[in-house]
Design a protein around this motif. Structure first.
Motif, PDB file in Angstrom:
ATOM      1  N   GLU A   1       0.825  -1.208   0.000  1.00 21.46           N
ATOM      2  CA  GLU A   1       0.000   0.000   0.000  1.00 21.46           C
ATOM      3  C   GLU A   1       0.858   1.255   0.000  1.00 21.46           C
ATOM      4  OE1 GLU A   1      -2.426  -0.636   3.387  1.00 21.46           O
ATOM      5  OE2 GLU A   1      -3.867  -1.925   2.350  1.00 21.46           O
ATOM      6  N   ARG A   2       1.975   1.219   0.750  1.00 17.57           N
ATOM      7  CA  ARG A   2       2.872   2.386   0.749  1.00 17.57           C
ATOM      8  C   ARG A   2       3.480   2.596  -0.633  1.00 17.57           C
ATOM      9  NH1 ARG A   2       4.291   0.287   5.935  1.00 17.57           N
ATOM     10  NH2 ARG A   2       6.126  -0.750   5.048  1.00 17.57           N
ATOM     11  N   LEU A   3       3.898   1.491  -1.263  1.00 20.12           N
ATOM     12  CA  LEU A   3       4.439   1.594  -2.616  1.00 20.12           C
ATOM     13  C   LEU A   3       3.372   2.106  -3.583  1.00 20.12           C
ATOM     14  CD1 LEU A   3       6.627   1.098  -4.727  1.00 20.12           C
ATOM     15  CD2 LEU A   3       5.864  -1.293  -4.854  1.00 20.12           C
ATOM     16  N   ALA A   4       2.146   1.619  -3.406  1.00 18.72           N
ATOM     17  CA  ALA A   4       1.055   2.035  -4.289  1.00 18.72           C
ATOM     18  C   ALA A   4       0.860   3.542  -4.239  1.00 18.72           C
ATOM     19  CB  ALA A   4      -0.238   1.310  -3.902  1.00 18.72           C
ATOM     20  N   VAL A   5       0.909   4.120  -3.045  1.00 11.79           N
ATOM     21  CA  VAL A   5       0.732   5.563  -2.903  1.00 11.79           C
ATOM     22  C   VAL A   5       1.807   6.316  -3.685  1.00 11.79           C
ATOM     23  CG1 VAL A   5       0.800   7.487  -1.260  1.00 11.79           C
ATOM     24  CG2 VAL A   5      -0.433   5.394  -0.683  1.00 11.79           C
ATOM     25  N   ARG A   6       3.050   5.798  -3.642  1.00 12.49           N
ATOM     26  CA  ARG A   6       4.160   6.482  -4.315  1.00 12.49           C
ATOM     27  C   ARG A   6       4.052   6.423  -5.835  1.00 12.49           C
ATOM     28  NH1 ARG A   6       7.343   4.089  -0.082  1.00 12.49           N
ATOM     29  NH2 ARG A   6       8.111   2.468  -1.496  1.00 12.49           N
ATOM     30  N   VAL A   7       3.425   5.371  -6.356  1.00  9.80           N
ATOM     31  CA  VAL A   7       3.383   5.211  -7.821  1.00  9.80           C
ATOM     32  C   VAL A   7       2.011   5.533  -8.407  1.00  9.80           C
ATOM     33  CG1 VAL A   7       5.234   3.513  -7.803  1.00  9.80           C
ATOM     34  CG2 VAL A   7       2.868   2.732  -7.642  1.00  9.80           C
ATOM     35  N   GLY A   8       1.108   6.078  -7.578  1.00 10.93           N
ATOM     36  CA  GLY A   8      -0.170   6.525  -8.092  1.00 10.93           C
ATOM     37  C   GLY A   8      -1.229   5.456  -8.220  1.00 10.93           C
TER      38      GLY A   8
ATOM     39  N   PRO B   1      -4.312   2.320  -2.618  1.00  4.36           N
ATOM     40  CA  PRO B   1      -3.965   1.258  -1.672  1.00  4.36           C
ATOM     41  C   PRO B   1      -4.963   0.114  -1.691  1.00  4.36           C
ATOM     42  CG  PRO B   1      -3.735   3.403  -0.655  1.00  4.36           C
ATOM     43  CD  PRO B   1      -4.406   3.632  -1.969  1.00  4.36           C
ATOM     44  N   ASP B   2      -6.237   0.431  -1.952  1.00  5.59           N
ATOM     45  CA  ASP B   2      -7.259  -0.606  -1.997  1.00  5.59           C
ATOM     46  C   ASP B   2      -6.947  -1.617  -3.103  1.00  5.59           C
ATOM     47  OD1 ASP B   2      -9.984  -1.640  -1.250  1.00  5.59           O
ATOM     48  OD2 ASP B   2     -10.343  -1.175  -3.350  1.00  5.59           O
ATOM     49  N   ALA B   3      -6.560  -1.116  -4.287  1.00  7.22           N
ATOM     50  CA  ALA B   3      -6.233  -2.015  -5.401  1.00  7.22           C
ATOM     51  C   ALA B   3      -5.020  -2.868  -5.069  1.00  7.22           C
ATOM     52  CB  ALA B   3      -5.993  -1.195  -6.666  1.00  7.22           C
TER      53      ALA B   3
ATOM     54  N   LEU C   1      -2.562  -8.116  -3.518  1.00  5.75           N
ATOM     55  CA  LEU C   1      -1.745  -8.919  -2.613  1.00  5.75           C
ATOM     56  C   LEU C   1      -2.567 -10.005  -1.933  1.00  5.75           C
ATOM     57  CD1 LEU C   1       1.286  -8.803  -1.819  1.00  5.75           C
ATOM     58  CD2 LEU C   1       0.467  -6.932  -3.215  1.00  5.75           C
ATOM     59  N   ALA C   2      -3.828  -9.705  -1.639  1.00  2.86           N
ATOM     60  CA  ALA C   2      -4.688 -10.714  -1.008  1.00  2.86           C
ATOM     61  C   ALA C   2      -4.865 -11.918  -1.923  1.00  2.86           C
ATOM     62  CB  ALA C   2      -6.049 -10.109  -0.672  1.00  2.86           C
ATOM     63  N   LEU C   3      -5.085 -11.660  -3.205  1.00  2.43           N
ATOM     64  CA  LEU C   3      -5.231 -12.761  -4.159  1.00  2.43           C
ATOM     65  C   LEU C   3      -3.936 -13.567  -4.253  1.00  2.43           C
ATOM     66  CD1 LEU C   3      -7.210 -10.921  -6.977  1.00  2.43           C
ATOM     67  CD2 LEU C   3      -8.084 -12.674  -5.431  1.00  2.43           C
ATOM     68  N   ALA C   4      -2.797 -12.862  -4.247  1.00  2.08           N
ATOM     69  CA  ALA C   4      -1.512 -13.560  -4.329  1.00  2.08           C
ATOM     70  C   ALA C   4      -1.267 -14.412  -3.086  1.00  2.08           C
ATOM     71  CB  ALA C   4      -0.381 -12.543  -4.514  1.00  2.08           C
ATOM     72  N   ILE C   5      -1.605 -13.866  -1.904  1.00  2.00           N
ATOM     73  CA  ILE C   5      -1.411 -14.611  -0.661  1.00  2.00           C
ATOM     74  C   ILE C   5      -2.303 -15.845  -0.619  1.00  2.00           C
ATOM     75  CG2 ILE C   5      -1.784 -14.500   1.841  1.00  2.00           C
ATOM     76  CD1 ILE C   5      -0.815 -11.575   1.701  1.00  2.00           C
ATOM     77  N   ASN C   6      -3.550 -15.689  -1.064  1.00  2.00           N
ATOM     78  CA  ASN C   6      -4.461 -16.829  -1.068  1.00  2.00           C
ATOM     79  C   ASN C   6      -4.021 -17.897  -2.061  1.00  2.00           C
ATOM     80  OD1 ASN C   6      -7.031 -16.533   0.693  1.00  2.00           O
ATOM     81  ND2 ASN C   6      -6.671 -14.484  -0.071  1.00  2.00           N
ATOM     82  N   ALA C   7      -3.500 -17.461  -3.213  1.00  2.96           N
ATOM     83  CA  ALA C   7      -2.986 -18.431  -4.174  1.00  2.96           C
ATOM     84  C   ALA C   7      -1.790 -19.177  -3.586  1.00  2.96           C
ATOM     85  CB  ALA C   7      -2.587 -17.715  -5.473  1.00  2.96           C
ATOM     86  N   ALA C   8      -0.939 -18.470  -2.843  1.00  2.73           N
ATOM     87  CA  ALA C   8       0.212 -19.107  -2.212  1.00  2.73           C
ATOM     88  C   ALA C   8      -0.234 -20.122  -1.154  1.00  2.73           C
ATOM     89  CB  ALA C   8       1.110 -18.045  -1.587  1.00  2.73           C
ATOM     90  N   CYS C   9      -1.276 -19.769  -0.403  1.00  5.50           N
ATOM     91  CA  CYS C   9      -1.790 -20.714   0.601  1.00  5.50           C
ATOM     92  C   CYS C   9      -2.255 -22.008  -0.058  1.00  5.50           C
ATOM     93  CB  CYS C   9      -2.941 -20.075   1.375  1.00  5.50           C
ATOM     94  SG  CYS C   9      -2.436 -18.768   2.505  1.00  5.50           S
ATOM     95  N   ARG C  10      -2.969 -21.870  -1.150  1.00  3.00           N
ATOM     96  CA  ARG C  10      -3.452 -23.061  -1.852  1.00  3.00           C
ATOM     97  C   ARG C  10      -2.287 -23.865  -2.417  1.00  3.00           C
ATOM     98  NH1 ARG C  10      -8.675 -20.450  -5.060  1.00  3.00           N
ATOM     99  NH2 ARG C  10     -10.086 -20.467  -3.274  1.00  3.00           N
ATOM    100  N   ALA C  11      -1.250 -23.159  -2.909  1.00  3.87           N
ATOM    101  CA  ALA C  11      -0.086 -23.852  -3.455  1.00  3.87           C
ATOM    102  C   ALA C  11       0.632 -24.658  -2.380  1.00  3.87           C
ATOM    103  CB  ALA C  11       0.874 -22.843  -4.088  1.00  3.87           C
ATOM    104  N   GLN C  12       0.548 -24.201  -1.111  1.00  8.99           N
ATOM    105  CA  GLN C  12       1.175 -24.905  -0.004  1.00  8.99           C
ATOM    106  C   GLN C  12       0.233 -25.912   0.654  1.00  8.99           C
ATOM    107  OE1 GLN C  12       3.257 -22.227   2.777  1.00  8.99           O
ATOM    108  NE2 GLN C  12       3.321 -20.688   1.167  1.00  8.99           N
ATOM    109  N   GLY C  13      -0.962 -26.079   0.067  1.00 11.09           N
ATOM    110  CA  GLY C  13      -1.916 -27.026   0.630  1.00 11.09           C
ATOM    111  C   GLY C  13      -2.621 -26.522   1.861  1.00 11.09           C
TER     112      GLY C  13
END
Length: 270
Positions: free
Chosen positions: A51-58, A61-63, A68-80
């Motif tokens: 979110e901090r990076l998002a603010v700097r690049v326009g 933060p919500d997007a 990141l939430a989708l990426a984290i959930n995909a990683a959880c599934r990849a780890q079973g």
């Protein structure tokens, strides 16, 4: 332009594939070391950094948070591991985890709680309370809860800045700034506004929900100067709960539990 956008989309998918491979490797390393497979604190830090990076690049933060939430959930599934998306909210568009889901420690709502009206029905009664009285009550509450950060200078970033607090279902809104070493309510436009329901704001104040979860589920919404709003949110995350007066902690915690139970009972009725 369309080809360029397609290339970016392909890049996102390829980066996700790389992240999943790294997540699988990390999962094996954690299993070999006997470490917990999920670290909620790290996941929250990852989202905050994005979110901090998002603010700097326009980027909003919500997007960034949703990506990141989708990426984290995909990683959880990849780890079973079970992911937050496995809890029945995929595609709902209102957040990853159901806002009304009770934790295992929550008791079943008492039947009489169904008689408690939702905050929006209480809103007309607040109009009887003069704005001056509302202002004084809020200032006193902030003085007690935020006494420690005001004393050590943590709140100095609020000097000359105006942060709005909007309770959507009660129809009330205040603008807060730091003047003379204390937080005061002013009659001026807000630079950033945090909006949420009375129950969710009380859950945040009572430490039954964290700011990351509420923003991630869109139960709290930040508008205006995002950097100011995120700074205030991060302050809430770091606020030493043990430095809040014990009596106030008890009132906030019990009030938040009651509000959450009443909301659950009312929703079950409807």
């Amino acid at each position: 332009m369309r080809r360029a956008i397609d290339g970016v989309d392909d890049g996102l998918v390829l980066l996700l594939a790389v992240r999943l491979r790294l997540a699988r490797l990390a999962g094996r390393l954690k299993a070999d070391a006997g470490l917990a497979m999920r670290d909620a604190g790290r996941e929250a830090r990852v989202r905050r950094r994005a979110e901090r990076l998002a603010v700097r690049v326009g980027v909003t933060p919500d997007a960034a948070g949703h990506l990141l939430a989708l990426a984290i959930n995909a990683a959880c599934r990849a780890q079973g591991l079970p992911s937050d998306l496995d809890q029945g909210m995929a595609g709902a568009g209102t957040g990853i985890i159901p806002a009304t889901m009770q934790t295992p420690s929550d008791p079943a709502p008492h039947p009489l709680l169904r008689l408690v009206p939702p905050p929006r029905r209480i809103a007309p009664l607040l109009r009887v309370l003069p704005p001056f009285t509302q202002k004084r009550l809020l200032e006193r509450a902030m003085a007690k809860v935020l006494a420690a950060p005001m004393a050590d200078g943590t709140l100095d970033f609020m000097a000359g800045r105006r942060l709005g607090i909007e309770v959507s279902d009660l129809g009330v809104r205040w603008v807060v700034t730091l003047e003379g070493g204390r937080l005061v309510v002013v009659n001026a436009p807000a630079e950033a506004t945090v909006r949420g329901t009375a129950t969710d704001l009380l859950l945040l104040a009572g430490r039954l929900e964290d700011a990351d979860t509420l923003f991630f589920q869109r139960r709290l919404v930040l508008t205006g100067d995002v950097e100011l709003g995120l700074t205030a949110r991060n302050l809430l995350d770091r606020l030493p709960w043990e430095q809040v007066p014990l009596g106030l902690r008890i009132v906030l915690n019990r009030g938040a539990r009651f509000a959450r139970a009443a909301r659950g009972a009312y929703r079950a009725k409807t």
